[in-house]
Design an enzyme around this catalytic site. Structure first.
Site, PDB file in Angstrom:
ATOM      1  N   ASP A 133       0.866  -1.181   0.000  1.00 42.41           N
ATOM      2  CA  ASP A 133       0.000   0.000   0.000  1.00 42.41           C
ATOM      3  C   ASP A 133       0.902   1.231   0.000  1.00 42.41           C
ATOM      4  O   ASP A 133       1.740   1.388   0.879  1.00 42.41           O
ATOM      5  CB  ASP A 133      -0.883  -0.019   1.261  1.00 42.41           C
ATOM      6  CG  ASP A 133      -1.764   1.215   1.355  1.00 42.41           C
ATOM      7  OD1 ASP A 133      -2.658   1.366   0.503  1.00 42.41           O
ATOM      8  OD2 ASP A 133      -1.560   2.039   2.268  1.00 42.41           O
ATOM      9  N   GLU A 167      -1.378  -1.549  -6.046  1.00 42.09           N
ATOM     10  CA  GLU A 167      -2.653  -0.989  -6.450  1.00 42.09           C
ATOM     11  C   GLU A 167      -2.382  -0.042  -7.613  1.00 42.09           C
ATOM     12  O   GLU A 167      -1.390   0.672  -7.610  1.00 42.09           O
ATOM     13  CB  GLU A 167      -3.228  -0.210  -5.270  1.00 42.09           C
ATOM     14  CG  GLU A 167      -4.701  -0.049  -5.309  1.00 42.09           C
ATOM     15  CD  GLU A 167      -5.216   0.578  -4.018  1.00 42.09           C
ATOM     16  OE1 GLU A 167      -6.419   0.575  -3.835  1.00 42.09           O
ATOM     17  OE2 GLU A 167      -4.401   1.066  -3.214  1.00 42.09           O
ATOM     18  N   ASP A 209      -3.266   1.204   6.871  1.00 37.89           N
ATOM     19  CA  ASP A 209      -2.438   0.898   5.701  1.00 37.89           C
ATOM     20  C   ASP A 209      -2.137  -0.594   5.585  1.00 37.89           C
ATOM     21  O   ASP A 209      -2.086  -1.150   4.493  1.00 37.89           O
ATOM     22  CB  ASP A 209      -1.126   1.686   5.756  1.00 37.89           C
ATOM     23  CG  ASP A 209      -1.368   3.187   5.735  1.00 37.89           C
ATOM     24  OD1 ASP A 209      -2.434   3.597   5.227  1.00 37.89           O
ATOM     25  OD2 ASP A 209      -0.501   3.938   6.218  1.00 37.89           O
TER      26      ASP A 209
END
Ligand SMILES: [Zn+2]
Length: 245
Positions: free
Chosen positions: A44, A128, A210
């Site tokens: 992340d 991501e 996170d």
């Protein structure tokens, strides 16, 4: 001076805006391989913490970067006070350019070391797909993001995954990685940016914002197509996490 791995087929001289000269060589080299590993990681990316791994590890952006940005602002201000075309202006311009060069070097060095470490330690890496250009509409955020170099980081990871035969997967940014409880799958409401820790209303699990997102990224990556077509569709699991389920 470092020895080249083979005879270069071309040499190019490059000059950057800070008047620094670089020599660029094109050389042939054999692809390197790394021993296979069962490790996989979800990452992340953030602003306060540069990267949080699904195993709970947090990586901060290099501190000197933050300090230097202050000095860069000072230098830029001094430049804007000078008459364009004057000798003083040219001097100040060169100083700003030199500083930009140093900032870039620090960031590139940090991103290279981190991406090498991640690729070395993991067979599967899941990121991501961040819509950086969408975020750039928020000026304050955009400045922080371009300083951090998310885009460059992904490019480095892609290159190294390809080179060492690792599997880099990128999941859609529409996956609810932040709101979803990584223990039970319950989807809570949207979390304000300030909320760093939260508790699932369904199963009671306590989450670091996170880390929970990084675990969801890793799990989502287990179902997604591979980016470079390697590694197959083996399932990824979030082992070694410090999240309490
Ligand atoms: Zn839950």
């Amino acid at each position: 001076m470092r020895k080249l791995p083979s005879e270069p087929s071309s040499v190019t001289v490059i000059k950057d805006s800070a008047n620094r000269y670089f020599l660029s060589f094109v050389v042939e080299r054999q692809p390197e391989t790394l021993p296979k590993t069962d490790n996989s990681v979800g990452i992340d990316l953030g602003i306060k913490t540069f990267a949080t791994f699904s195993n709970g590890t947090k990586i901060d952006a290099p501190k000197p970067l933050k300090k230097r940005i202050k000095k860069l602002r000072k230098l830029s201000k001094s430049l804007s006070n000078k008459t364009k075309g004057s000798k003083r202006y040219e001097k100040a311009r060169a100083r700003v350019a030199k500083f930009h060069g140093k900032l870039k070097d620090t960031r590139t060095d940090f991103l290279h070391k981190l991406s090498t470490k991640i690729i070395r330690e993991n067979q599967t890496v899941v990121l991501e797909d961040l819509n950086v250009s969408g975020m750039v509409k928020n000026r304050k955020l955009s400045r922080a993001i371009s300083d951090l170099g998310w885009r460059q980081f992904r490019t480095f990871l892609e290159g190294k995954a390809e080179k060492y035969g690792r599997d880099l997967r990128v999941i859609s940014r529409w996956e609810a990685t932040t709101q979803k409880c990584s223990c039970c799958g319950f989807r809570g409401g949207k979390l304000d940016l300030q909320v760093r820790e939260w508790e699932c209303l369904n199963c009671g699990a306590k989450h670091d914002r996170d880390e929970n997102a990084a675990i969801n990224i890793l799990v989502a990556g287990g179902q997604s197509e591979t980016l470079n077509g390697r590694g197959g569709k083996h399932k990824t699991s979030a082992s070694g996490s410090s999240s309490l389920c």
